[in-house]
Write an enzyme that holds these catalytic residues in place. Structure first.
Site: not given
Length: 216
Positions: A34, A124, A152-153, A157
């Protein structure tokens, strides 16, 4: 690379038998969680300045390519129906995440990252990169034996992905410098928790060497 709270806490965890080192395999995968603009740029409500983790991750990606290690990118993105409705329970708890809409600027990978078309890419809906996705099957198909998780974070995640990775049976390595969060406290707490229970929190140069040579 332990992430200590204080000596008293460290003693409690040591007495409980937490924090043993994990075994490193010869076929790792680098899972970049992410690092999208909505998380890495402070101009977005869900974001903060994650320049340092982005730069560290870019180095890890280049090391992975040099070592023939597969790179898996994940992004979290919602359809208009998901973002505007009540079907995704998590969005009731974290309504700011409704801004992470498919096709929007917030869900685009940070442009400073060396993404290539041949890389694996997973969209996701939840915190863990494994939940509701084909990541476990993908890693199995790639014959991977170690999960290197960054992004991140850290407290969200990244931690959730590390927890699921070890529960699926992969030793987990988390390069601290390539992880970022909105605040230092949650970041440090998550690294402490990962180091204690789920994987090894490791240094940057250590991971560059590991990914380049696959532990040889």
């Amino acid at each position: 690379m332990p992430t200590p709270y204080d000596p008293a806490t460290d003693r409690v965890y040591e007495r409980a038998g937490f924090g043993a080192a994990v075994a490193r395999g010869r076929c790792p995968a680098l899972i970049v969680v992410d690092l999208t603009r909505g998380f890495t740029e402070p101009g977005f409500a869900t974001g903060s300045d994650l320049t340092a983790p982005v730069e560290a991750t870019a180095e890890l990606v280049r090391a992975a390519r040099a070592g023939g290690v597969p790179v898996v990118w994940t992004v979290i993105a919602y359809t208009a129906a998901e973002a505007e409705g009540d079907a995704v329970t998590w969005l009731a708890k974290a309504p700011g995440m409704r801004a992470l809409r498919e096709g929007g600027e917030a869900v685009a990978l940070d442009p400073r990252l060396p993404y290539e078309e041949g890389d694996q890419f997973i969209v996701k809906k939840g915190a863990s990169a494994f939940f509701g996705t084909a990541l476990a099957s993908l890693l199995t198909g790639l014959r991977c034996d170690t999960a290197v998780v960054c992004g991140a974070t850290t407290s969200g995640c990244v931690r959730a992905t590390a927890v699921d990775a070890v529960q699926y049976g992969w030793p987990v390595l988390v390069p601290a410098e390539a992880c970022g969060d909105r605040a230092a406290g949650p970041h440090e707490a998550a690294l402490f928790d990962i180091q204690a229970k789920y994987g090894d929190v490791v240094g940057h140069e250590d991971m560059v060497k590991y990914l380049t040579t696959k532990g040889v």
